[in-house]
Design a protein around this motif. Structure first.
Motif, short mmCIF file in Angstrom:
data_model
loop_
_atom_site.label_atom_id
_atom_site.label_comp_id
_atom_site.label_asym_id
_atom_site.label_seq_id
_atom_site.Cartn_x
_atom_site.Cartn_y
_atom_site.Cartn_z
N LYS A 1 2.08 1.61 2.12
CA LYS A 1 1.26 2.61 1.43
C LYS A 1 0.00 1.94 0.89
CE LYS A 1 4.29 4.41 -1.38
NZ LYS A 1 4.69 4.89 -2.67
N ASP A 2 -1.09 2.70 0.82
CA ASP A 2 -2.32 2.12 0.28
C ASP A 2 -2.23 2.04 -1.24
OD1 ASP A 2 -4.83 1.19 -0.07
OD2 ASP A 2 -5.76 3.17 0.04
N LYS A 3 -2.35 0.83 -1.74
CA LYS A 3 -2.23 0.63 -3.20
C LYS A 3 -3.58 0.33 -3.84
CE LYS A 3 2.35 -0.15 -2.35
NZ LYS A 3 3.34 -0.74 -1.55
N SER A 4 -4.65 0.32 -3.01
CA SER A 4 -5.94 -0.15 -3.50
C SER A 4 -6.50 0.76 -4.59
CB SER A 4 -6.93 -0.27 -2.35
OG SER A 4 -7.03 0.97 -1.69
N GLU B 1 6.61 -4.85 -2.83
CA GLU B 1 5.22 -5.07 -2.38
C GLU B 1 4.28 -5.18 -3.58
OE1 GLU B 1 3.89 -2.12 0.38
OE2 GLU B 1 5.52 -2.54 1.76
N MET B 2 4.56 -4.38 -4.60
CA MET B 2 3.73 -4.44 -5.81
C MET B 2 3.87 -5.81 -6.48
SD MET B 2 2.13 -1.63 -6.20
CE MET B 2 2.11 0.15 -6.09
N LEU C 1 -5.18 1.83 -7.15
CA LEU C 1 -4.76 1.40 -8.51
C LEU C 1 -5.76 0.44 -9.12
CD1 LEU C 1 -0.92 0.85 -7.96
CD2 LEU C 1 -2.01 2.72 -9.21
N GLY D 1 2.98 -2.04 -10.98
CA GLY D 1 2.08 -1.78 -9.86
C GLY D 1 1.39 -3.06 -9.40
N THR D 2 0.06 -2.99 -9.30
CA THR D 2 -0.70 -4.15 -8.82
C THR D 2 -1.11 -5.09 -9.96
OG1 THR D 2 -2.73 -2.86 -8.97
CG2 THR D 2 -1.60 -2.87 -6.83
N ASP E 1 8.93 -3.77 -11.40
CA ASP E 1 8.64 -2.68 -10.47
C ASP E 1 9.82 -2.48 -9.52
OD1 ASP E 1 5.57 -1.36 -9.92
OD2 ASP E 1 7.15 -0.90 -8.47
N ASP F 1 9.21 -1.63 -6.52
CA ASP F 1 8.60 -1.87 -5.21
C ASP F 1 8.21 -3.34 -5.08
OD1 ASP F 1 6.90 -1.97 -3.03
OD2 ASP F 1 5.82 -0.12 -3.53
#
Ligand SMILES: C[S@@+](CC[C@H](N)C(=O)[O-])C[C@H]1O[C@@H](n2cnc3c(N)ncnc32)[C@H](O)[C@@H]1O
Length: 184
Positions: free
Chosen positions: A2-5, A63-64, A7, A39-40, A59, A61
């Protein structure tokens, strides 16, 4: 992936003003803060520069957490602890935190009273919880209206589980931050 940019977008950072918001919720040198649903790492990374004590980044997730690990490595930060969690298991010991922060995360949680009780347990006596959420009205971004939490309802819920609300302030037109102290 998923696109997290979004954030980390400049526009979002201008609204959240992470450093200023962290100062306003009371973060100071020596504090232990937990960024729940980090998140990020929009708050994790600046928080880790404001105290030499541990900043936990939680998190669901992985990936985060990997993104935060990358940022921490780049900046040679050693006081960030990453934890992959579930709604039922936060991995944080009782009575260990000065501040628990949830920025645009609570609306993801199904059983909010139960979760906030758990957050309360994680705090030291007189610890602080700070929750950033969307005002309950139609907005361009954010969750659907039925997932949004009105600030007055959240204040009431926090009171019911023995927090004293100390401040509610806006972050841009769509978000508010509610700050509450553990009471007793
Ligand atoms: C909208 S993002 C906000 C990220 C960050 N707090 C910020 O404001 O930039 C919500 C984050 O909460 C995480 N999340 C959702 N449910 C969670 C839970 N039960 N425990 C921990 N993290 C959760 C998601 O994976 C996502 O990274």
């Amino acid at each position: 992936m998923k696109d997290k940019s979004h954030l980390d977008s400049e526009q979002r950072l201008a609204v959240l003003q992470p450093e200023q918001t962290l100062r306003r919720i009371g973060l100071k040198e020596g504090d232990v803060l937990c960024d729940i649903g980090a998140g990020t790492g929009v708050f994790t990374v600046p928080a880790a520069k404001m105290t030499t004590n541990t900043i936990y980044a939680l998190d669901v997730d992985q990936e985060m957490l990997d993104i935060i690990a990358g940022k921490a490595a780049k900046e040679k930060m050693t006081n960030i602890e990453l934890l992959k969690v579930t709604e039922d298991d936060t991995g944080i010991a009782r009575g260990s935190l000065d501040i628990a922060l949830m920025s645009t995360v609570l609306h993801h949680i199904d059983d909010q009273p139960k979760y906030l009780q758990k957050v309360r347990d994680m705090l030291k006596p007189n610890g602080t919880v700070a929750i950033i959420e969307f005002h309950k009205r139609e907005t361009e971004k954010g969750p659907s209206l039925d997932r949004k939490i009105a600030s007055e309802n959240l204040a009431e819920l926090l009171g019911m589980i023995r927090f004293n609300v100390t401040e509610i302030f806006d972050l841009g037109p769509d978000l508010y931050c509610i700050v509450a102290k553990k009471n007793g």
